[in-house]
Design a protein around this motif. Structure first.
Motif, mmCIF file in Angstrom:
data_model
loop_
_atom_site.group_PDB
_atom_site.id
_atom_site.type_symbol
_atom_site.label_atom_id
_atom_site.label_comp_id
_atom_site.label_asym_id
_atom_site.label_seq_id
_atom_site.Cartn_x
_atom_site.Cartn_y
_atom_site.Cartn_z
ATOM 1 N N LEU A 66 0.829 -1.214 0.000
ATOM 2 C CA LEU A 66 0.000 0.000 0.000
ATOM 3 C C LEU A 66 0.860 1.260 0.000
ATOM 4 C CD1 LEU A 66 -2.772 -0.897 2.592
ATOM 5 C CD2 LEU A 66 -3.115 -0.448 0.158
ATOM 6 N N LYS A 67 1.843 1.299 0.881
ATOM 7 C CA LYS A 67 2.702 2.490 0.992
ATOM 8 C C LYS A 67 3.468 2.745 -0.293
ATOM 9 C CE LYS A 67 3.133 2.288 5.966
ATOM 10 N NZ LYS A 67 4.004 1.994 7.113
ATOM 11 N N ASP A 72 3.704 6.544 -5.054
ATOM 12 C CA ASP A 72 3.814 6.885 -6.474
ATOM 13 C C ASP A 72 2.499 7.371 -7.074
ATOM 14 O OD1 ASP A 72 6.491 6.288 -6.391
ATOM 15 O OD2 ASP A 72 6.258 4.279 -7.237
ATOM 16 N N GLY A 73 1.519 7.649 -6.235
ATOM 17 C CA GLY A 73 0.255 8.206 -6.720
ATOM 18 C C GLY A 73 -0.688 7.195 -7.337
ATOM 19 N N TRP A 96 -5.293 1.349 -9.521
ATOM 20 C CA TRP A 96 -5.152 1.931 -10.855
ATOM 21 C C TRP A 96 -4.302 3.195 -10.750
ATOM 22 C CZ3 TRP A 96 -6.571 6.789 -12.527
ATOM 23 C CH2 TRP A 96 -7.414 7.515 -11.692
ATOM 24 N N GLY A 97 -3.640 3.504 -11.838
ATOM 25 C CA GLY A 97 -2.823 4.710 -11.885
ATOM 26 C C GLY A 97 -2.782 5.264 -13.295
ATOM 27 N N ARG A 98 -2.324 6.501 -13.392
ATOM 28 C CA ARG A 98 -2.219 7.156 -14.695
ATOM 29 C C ARG A 98 -0.864 7.855 -14.772
ATOM 30 N NH1 ARG A 98 -6.836 9.239 -17.811
ATOM 31 N NH2 ARG A 98 -5.880 10.004 -19.704
ATOM 32 N N GLY A 99 -0.222 7.768 -15.942
ATOM 33 C CA GLY A 99 1.075 8.401 -16.153
ATOM 34 C C GLY A 99 1.716 7.830 -17.392
ATOM 35 N N SER A 100 3.016 7.976 -17.489
ATOM 36 C CA SER A 100 3.714 7.359 -18.615
ATOM 37 C C SER A 100 3.816 5.859 -18.355
ATOM 38 C CB SER A 100 5.104 7.968 -18.778
ATOM 39 O OG SER A 100 5.958 7.543 -17.737
ATOM 40 N N THR A 101 3.886 5.086 -19.416
ATOM 41 C CA THR A 101 4.004 3.636 -19.224
ATOM 42 C C THR A 101 5.266 3.300 -18.438
ATOM 43 O OG1 THR A 101 5.015 3.420 -21.411
ATOM 44 C CG2 THR A 101 2.662 2.957 -21.250
ATOM 45 N N ARG A 106 7.652 1.213 -13.580
ATOM 46 C CA ARG A 106 8.677 1.335 -12.531
ATOM 47 C C ARG A 106 8.034 1.326 -11.138
ATOM 48 N NH1 ARG A 106 13.433 1.507 -14.593
ATOM 49 N NH2 ARG A 106 13.831 2.431 -16.632
ATOM 50 N N SER A 107 6.881 1.949 -11.007
ATOM 51 C CA SER A 107 6.160 1.930 -9.733
ATOM 52 C C SER A 107 5.750 0.507 -9.380
ATOM 53 C CB SER A 107 4.931 2.840 -9.825
ATOM 54 O OG SER A 107 4.168 2.732 -8.644
ATOM 55 N N LEU A 108 5.233 -0.215 -10.356
ATOM 56 C CA LEU A 108 4.834 -1.601 -10.116
ATOM 57 C C LEU A 108 6.044 -2.446 -9.727
ATOM 58 C CD1 LEU A 108 2.607 -3.749 -10.147
ATOM 59 C CD2 LEU A 108 3.103 -4.077 -12.580
#
Length: 119
Positions: A66-67, A72-73, A96-101, A106-108
């Motif tokens: 979660l953290k 990373d939003g 879910w998230g939105r940004g560049s692929t 990288r967040s995942l």
């Protein structure tokens, strides 16, 4: 695939990866093919994409995952269980998230690494 280190599948403008989370139910092994998995689907353009998925976590992994995602939003939609009597207990976290692929992948990856670091 390069960032995550996992082979994925592309279909109709989407890209999806599935990562197994081994467990047992009534002495039967379950994993990726039986729904005990983390998955992520990406759609959109390289600069403006969405990522949607489900994270399979043990209870001890829930807070670090979660953290990491929230840092990373990435939005958390739900936390629940899909099964009964599995061992070890597995919770599922929809996100879910939105940004560049690249930033989403990288967040995942960072979150998968945080999950792996839990003893």
């Amino acid at each position: 695939e390069d960032i995550l280190g996992v082979k994925g599948q592309a279909n109709n403008g989407m890209f999806k990866v599935v990562i197994g989370k081994p467990a047992k139910m009534m002495d039967t092994d379950i994993g990726k093919e039986m729904g005990a998995n983390t998955w992520a689907a990406f759609a959109g353009s390289d600069d403006n994409a969405v990522m949607d998925g489900d994270f399979a976590v043990r209870e001890s992994e829930l807070q670090p995952v979660l953290k990491s995602l929230r840092h990373d939003g990435v939005n958390i939609v739900a936390i629940h269980s899909h099964m009964t009597d599995e061992n070890p207990r597995t919770l599922f976290l929809h996100y879910w998230g939105r940004g560049s692929t690249e930033s989403l992948a990288r967040s995942l990856k960072k979150t998968l690494d945080a999950q792996s670091a839990v003893k």
